[in-house]
Design a protein around this motif. Sequence first.
Motif, PDB file in Angstrom:
ATOM      1  N   LEU A  36       0.872  -1.134   0.049  1.00  0.00           N
ATOM      2  CA  LEU A  36       0.191  -0.039   0.033  1.00  0.00           C
ATOM      3  C   LEU A  36       0.908   1.290  -0.146  1.00  0.00           C
ATOM      4  O   LEU A  36       0.327   2.135  -0.582  1.00  0.00           O
ATOM      5  CB  LEU A  36      -0.946  -0.091   1.094  1.00  0.00           C
ATOM      6  CG  LEU A  36      -1.926  -1.169   1.269  1.00  0.00           C
ATOM      7  CD1 LEU A  36      -2.892  -0.991   2.472  1.00  0.00           C
ATOM      8  CD2 LEU A  36      -2.907  -1.082   0.083  1.00  0.00           C
ATOM      9  N   ILE A  37       2.408   1.172   0.805  1.00  0.00           N
ATOM     10  CA  ILE A  37       2.705   2.520   0.642  1.00  0.00           C
ATOM     11  C   ILE A  37       4.123   1.993   0.097  1.00  0.00           C
ATOM     12  O   ILE A  37       4.596   1.004   0.037  1.00  0.00           O
ATOM     13  CB  ILE A  37       2.931   3.004   1.996  1.00  0.00           C
ATOM     14  CG1 ILE A  37       3.502   1.852   2.957  1.00  0.00           C
ATOM     15  CG2 ILE A  37       1.459   3.554   2.614  1.00  0.00           C
ATOM     16  CD1 ILE A  37       3.571   2.630   4.178  1.00  0.00           C
ATOM     17  N   ARG A  61       5.196   7.138   1.039  1.00  0.00           N
ATOM     18  CA  ARG A  61       4.088   7.726   0.303  1.00  0.00           C
ATOM     19  C   ARG A  61       3.092   6.537   0.047  1.00  0.00           C
ATOM     20  O   ARG A  61       3.481   5.542  -0.130  1.00  0.00           O
ATOM     21  CB  ARG A  61       4.433   8.281  -0.872  1.00  0.00           C
ATOM     22  CG  ARG A  61       5.284   9.483  -0.490  1.00  0.00           C
ATOM     23  CD  ARG A  61       6.192   9.962  -1.727  1.00  0.00           C
ATOM     24  NE  ARG A  61       5.325  10.459  -2.735  1.00  0.00           N
ATOM     25  CZ  ARG A  61       4.867  12.059  -2.776  1.00  0.00           C
ATOM     26  NH1 ARG A  61       5.273  12.792  -1.742  1.00  0.00           N
ATOM     27  NH2 ARG A  61       4.173  12.234  -3.805  1.00  0.00           N
ATOM     28  N   ARG A  62       1.636   6.947  -0.440  1.00  0.00           N
ATOM     29  CA  ARG A  62       0.833   5.864  -0.731  1.00  0.00           C
ATOM     30  C   ARG A  62       0.918   5.405  -2.233  1.00  0.00           C
ATOM     31  O   ARG A  62       1.213   6.387  -3.017  1.00  0.00           O
ATOM     32  CB  ARG A  62      -0.517   6.518  -0.646  1.00  0.00           C
ATOM     33  CG  ARG A  62      -1.715   5.324  -0.803  1.00  0.00           C
ATOM     34  CD  ARG A  62      -3.032   6.007  -0.574  1.00  0.00           C
ATOM     35  NE  ARG A  62      -3.265   6.648   1.077  1.00  0.00           N
ATOM     36  CZ  ARG A  62      -4.297   7.075   1.108  1.00  0.00           C
ATOM     37  NH1 ARG A  62      -5.439   7.536   0.464  1.00  0.00           N
ATOM     38  NH2 ARG A  62      -4.395   7.517   2.743  1.00  0.00           N
ATOM     39  N   HIS A  63       0.974   4.088  -2.646  1.00  0.00           N
ATOM     40  CA  HIS A  63       0.876   3.927  -4.008  1.00  0.00           C
ATOM     41  C   HIS A  63      -0.510   4.159  -4.515  1.00  0.00           C
ATOM     42  O   HIS A  63      -1.459   3.718  -4.061  1.00  0.00           O
ATOM     43  CB  HIS A  63       1.269   2.367  -4.125  1.00  0.00           C
ATOM     44  CG  HIS A  63       2.614   2.077  -4.050  1.00  0.00           C
ATOM     45  ND1 HIS A  63       3.586   2.506  -5.088  1.00  0.00           N
ATOM     46  CD2 HIS A  63       3.266   1.283  -3.237  1.00  0.00           C
ATOM     47  CE1 HIS A  63       4.715   2.024  -4.807  1.00  0.00           C
ATOM     48  NE2 HIS A  63       4.574   1.292  -3.650  1.00  0.00           N
ATOM     49  N   THR A 108       3.253   7.635  -6.612  1.00  0.00           N
ATOM     50  CA  THR A 108       3.180   7.831  -5.352  1.00  0.00           C
ATOM     51  C   THR A 108       2.554   9.093  -4.781  1.00  0.00           C
ATOM     52  O   THR A 108       2.695  10.039  -5.600  1.00  0.00           O
ATOM     53  CB  THR A 108       4.738   7.363  -4.782  1.00  0.00           C
ATOM     54  OG1 THR A 108       5.422   8.731  -5.024  1.00  0.00           O
ATOM     55  CG2 THR A 108       5.238   6.193  -5.183  1.00  0.00           C
ATOM     56  N   LEU A 109       1.567   9.019  -3.992  1.00  0.00           N
ATOM     57  CA  LEU A 109       0.796  10.043  -3.371  1.00  0.00           C
ATOM     58  C   LEU A 109       1.085  10.391  -1.926  1.00  0.00           C
ATOM     59  O   LEU A 109       1.334   9.776  -1.190  1.00  0.00           O
ATOM     60  CB  LEU A 109      -0.563   9.701  -3.419  1.00  0.00           C
ATOM     61  CG  LEU A 109      -1.349   9.216  -4.833  1.00  0.00           C
ATOM     62  CD1 LEU A 109      -2.639   8.508  -4.502  1.00  0.00           C
ATOM     63  CD2 LEU A 109      -1.463  10.344  -5.740  1.00  0.00           C
ATOM     64  N   GLY A 110       1.249  11.886  -1.938  1.00  0.00           N
ATOM     65  CA  GLY A 110       1.304  12.415  -0.555  1.00  0.00           C
ATOM     66  C   GLY A 110       0.016  13.114  -0.350  1.00  0.00           C
ATOM     67  O   GLY A 110      -0.418  14.070  -1.203  1.00  0.00           O
TER      68      GLY A 110
END
Length: 267
Positions: free
Chosen positions: A159-160, A253-255, A260-262
């Motif tokens: 997930l991250i 960070r999130r996948h 990748t998301l912040g």
Amino acid sequence: MSPVSGGRAEGHGSDPSAEAVTVAGGHRAPSGSPPFPGAIAVSHLRVYPSVAADGLPGGTPHLHTVCSEAYAVIGGSGRVLTVDRHGLRTTALTAGSFVWFTPGTVHRLVNDSGDLEILVLMQNAGLPEAGDMVITFPDDVLADPDRYAAAATLPASSLITGGDDAPVRARRDLAVEGYAELAEGGSAALARLHHRAAALVRGHVGGWRRTWTEGPWAAAEATGVQLAAMARGDHAHLADAATFALPPPPDDRRHGCCGTLGVAVWR
């Protein structure tokens, strides 16, 4: 955001110094914080630099069923490949570019420079997180809700960032396979995808309506209440003026689909 009461949006008087709760890949605003302008969702996106099965570096093609999306490019260069009622389109992305698209538009980010960074602005905060995203898997997968769920869901270990990214790449490659079918199939293939997408998300719509009512719709209603108050000379809501802030996202960070998301979460 809480429902509007007495001409003011409840929660605006919360302490802006209150500590935000960390969420995977980002932060949650302190309880009672107002929504971001327009009740949008905001994410800092680093587009995947890894190469997909068809040789293009970047993200997983997908669409949203009720949310428009916008990109504000802040670094690097690349392209967004879209499929909509006008067919296939390629839009160049460089620092300072703005691109947006409406529900039903298939979009795929390509990271040509290897360091493409985008601020993603998503309509209807809360709905994409609740499932308003359909990935362009091959049609036989889209036609089977169980197979779709198995292909779309990442294991907890992926997930991250820092975890195993093999499932992230596998999900993207399967979506690219379906994207190729879509690109070759023309308008009929897009119509079939829309039909499959609507069927896949139908069971979530009741929950989405609650999220929308309590968030984006409540934010719009707050403006209506404030306009009515101002028209009669009542400016009491201005006394709730306050400033809110969140720190930069953490290193883990999130996948997401595209990279990748912040994430910044206000609800």
